[in-house]
Write an enzyme that holds these catalytic residues in place. Sequence first.
Site: not given
Lengths: 279, 279, 279, 279
Positions: A11, A56, A169, A213, A241
């Site tokens: 559920k 469920t 940036r 990263q 962005h």
Amino acid sequence: MIEVGPNRYGKSAIRLVKVDRDGGAHRVRDLTIDISLAGDFAASYAEGNNAGVIATDTMKNTAYALAGEHLTGAIERFGLALGRHFLGERQVERATVSIREHAWLPIGAAPDAFTRDGSSTRTARVSVGRPDAEIRAGIADLAVMKTAHSAFAGFPRDRFTTLQETDDRLMATKVTADWQYEPADGLDFDACFGAVRATFLDVFAEHHSESVQASIWIIGKAILEQHPEVAEVSMSLPNLHHWTVDLSPFGIENDREVYVATAEPHGLIEATIRRSDLG
Amino acid sequence: MIEVGPNRYGKSAIRLVKVDRDGGAHRVRDLTIDISLAGDFAASYAEGNNAGVIATDTMKNTAYALAGEHLTGAIERFGLALGRHFLGERQVERATVSIREHAWLPIGAAPDAFTRDGSSTRTARVSVGRPDAEIRAGIADLAVMKTAHSAFAGFPRDRFTTLQETDDRLMATKVTADWQYEPADGLDFDACFGAVRATFLDVFAEHHSESVQASIWIIGKAILEQHPEVAEVSMSLPNLHHWTVDLSPFGIENDREVYVATAEPHGLIEATIRRSDLG
Amino acid sequence: MIEVGPNRYGKSAIRLVKVDRDGGAHRVRDLTIDISLAGDFAASYAEGNNAGVIATDTMKNTAYALAGEHLTGAIERFGLALGRHFLGERQVERATVSIREHAWLPIGAAPDAFTRDGSSTRTARVSVGRPDAEIRAGIADLAVMKTAHSAFAGFPRDRFTTLQETDDRLMATKVTADWQYEPADGLDFDACFGAVRATFLDVFAEHHSESVQASIWIIGKAILEQHPEVAEVSMSLPNLHHWTVDLSPFGIENDREVYVATAEPHGLIEATIRRSDLG
Amino acid sequence: MIEVGPNRYGKSAIRLVKVDRDGGAHRVRDLTIDISLAGDFAASYAEGNNAGVIATDTMKNTAYALAGEHLTGAIERFGLALGRHFLGERQVERATVSIREHAWLPIGAAPDAFTRDGSSTRTARVSVGRPDAEIRAGIADLAVMKTAHSAFAGFPRDRFTTLQETDDRLMATKVTADWQYEPADGLDFDACFGAVRATFLDVFAEHHSESVQASIWIIGKAILEQHPEVAEVSMSLPNLHHWTVDLSPFGIENDREVYVATAEPHGLIEATIRRSDLG
């Protein structure tokens, strides 16, 4: 021959609010719960035999029924109680309970009035089997931005590359992160969550980013170094962005001041940082 | 020691529309594309070295640049072309391209006017490595309903069970399904997609359902039996509950006529049906 | 002095599904209903006196209770029945019932299996007072596109204008339109809806557009000319911009072939076209 | 005869982020802007004549171009500057600028790192004509809850009424409110907004509610009494029902402790509270 492969059921989107009225001030718990079970359910598929199929609807009832007794502390504890309840049925081999907690903050000193803190969502994912239990905590919907100390340069250029290198940036993302506690026995999950969240924000604010990263690495490494109870941390970071608007056609200089915020398309960087002995 | 574990990155939500004006009537292709790459990218995390990081902006440019030449047939073909392009870079070990296609249908006999068919979305997920390529096709956002021949009974009852057994409930779901072609060489992907979709709808309409699980099995088995090019099919089916409204307080009989449609909570049943030699 | 100004209250997002099982084939009606009341309710605000406040829970119950008897034809008729029911209470001066109908289409020849047609939503807004009733019908969520015969030129240029003139752009919008029937007595609302919808699509497909504004005029005028029962028609049309991608940096020509579809920002043009004797 | 009735057009969902880097700490402004114009535009409809049609693309450019000079304080000031700019064109009779501001808060003491405060959105709606300007400020997306001092009783009962009276329910809503400043000349809009918001929350927390209607009155009256610059205040409050779960089938008492939170259907109460000399 045709067979049932991996499967699970449960559920989702159980909406549960609990009000603790015991002390002088009320406390509101606001959860969205997903429960899923895996195990010996092939007969429900291939034979239409529901003898083992916990409805469920029963899962939903169970979440409400156990909340009074078991939702007294961290959502990880409630997830464990729910998961172990369903493991009481023989056919269940793994019960996974995912919980999102929506925070409500008191309005001033009022004991019974609250505003919802929409700034982020606390998450937990408890997966219990026999005998193991895996506990992951996390954070979602946390929008963060760096207006300096974010660069992206030195990337390869091919015939389809038009992006300019930049050493300054604007970097914005909406964080989805979660981490595994190991061992999880005896942890104060509320304190751990608060501490990891604080590390995330502190390092995000202070670090210099060469890329999303690199940010994942720097933040993840700090979490692992400062929190020995964390075995690994996974992040999924969209790169939302913000482009500097070219105002030169209007004779206006725009030195990192006015940006257009975009949602489509967006970068998406996903990685796990872990202790290498987990390999 | 701390290390980078599983990771990938790319560009998501690339919105691309292509108009083929060559024939007498135009043809509109409307895609949402996600590209992600995995491979030798650890240095971009742990060293902040972007020398191998194909910019996600370049991925976006590539999708638009290759559309003219390569988006001439099935989205699976375009996904293959995009994925293989990125495999041209040594550091990329796997490129995954996921595409959702939004259908536009001509208005009457007009060659240049269209309505969007919001009834479902065609999907493809192409994952290419060296030398293998996995191609999955699918369907999403397809809402279906059975007003008869759907039951749910024989399930276990515990202290938290209140759901009544029924041999005639309303069953509704929003289908997300995808399937793997193997081998995929030389397939007419458009024809295959249409055929599998037709089988799905036909069997959904005709079968008697003992549960959502049983429906997944019956439909999945039929797809595998009728389509030898399909190696496995996965479905994720929310059970969008429709409850019979109790009108007895108002002296009104309600024999499976008036229902309340609900979205929260919902059941969620997920399974893969496969050829057993895939083990 | 402080007073209660304009006010209304009601129940929104009532989700009602009705299955007509009388004939050989079932028929599914799937509605989302909003009810709101206005009238002599100042005491509920200024005095906390609920003596006249029909509970919104009662409104919900009423919608389900009346569906059996009154939801047998067009949603406009059901809206009228609901609205008039609430006008039976003295303090109610105006009852407004807004209904969105989600279409379900049979799968093949099956009498009891359906797919939801997500291509558009039929709407009705019935507002009843004493003695008048205003009936508006409409359409929402209808995405349409023209790949030719759409221009935008001749607009003024100031220091902030950079948009180029074009005599051949791609035009796309998601239609929200509704129209008022007057007089509405005795109309076949289903037939009228189908006819107005057909006119909308036909004219959209065939006309040459100088702007979204001009399209609204041409379509609206045609609706009024061809459908004497329509007194006025209102449209709210977002201009969902599709920009030609500049592929020249890659040495690729792009003559109205590859576009980027955008959602933010978008133009928004809203107007009513009406018979001038209504002025 | 057929004519163009009420009409307006403009650009919506302009996403603008401005970073003020002048002081020691950066400041982030994050806006979503809608601009619409009304005036002498009938020729653009009926004649396809665009000579007076300021392109919506130009509106977007203008918002970015003016942000450097004019987005230095409250969003109401920026809205006024934008609106007055467009009034410089003769054919424009009224320019309306709606702005939603998304708050970003510094992370700790960092000068250049922020988290988005998703707890509410500040809004402004500036409508300028010749010579008048109407300025409305507001708040949206503010979820609030009272866990005590909320009742609903004394409402009429008819044959479709099943709701029980209660003197202690959980009350939750997501506030959309706005108010008009009059006169607006010389106001410190940031200070006014903060003060009205504080009054809203204080009175919400402290008052005893007989109904959502009564809450609107009590809060609205307090705002007008405490803030002479506010001429009227409008609120749109969904009643987001939280139902006490019946745990008696499981032998568990549930005295206002465990609730199911629901989104569909919901009550919706909308009213304006005003100074009566505005009548």
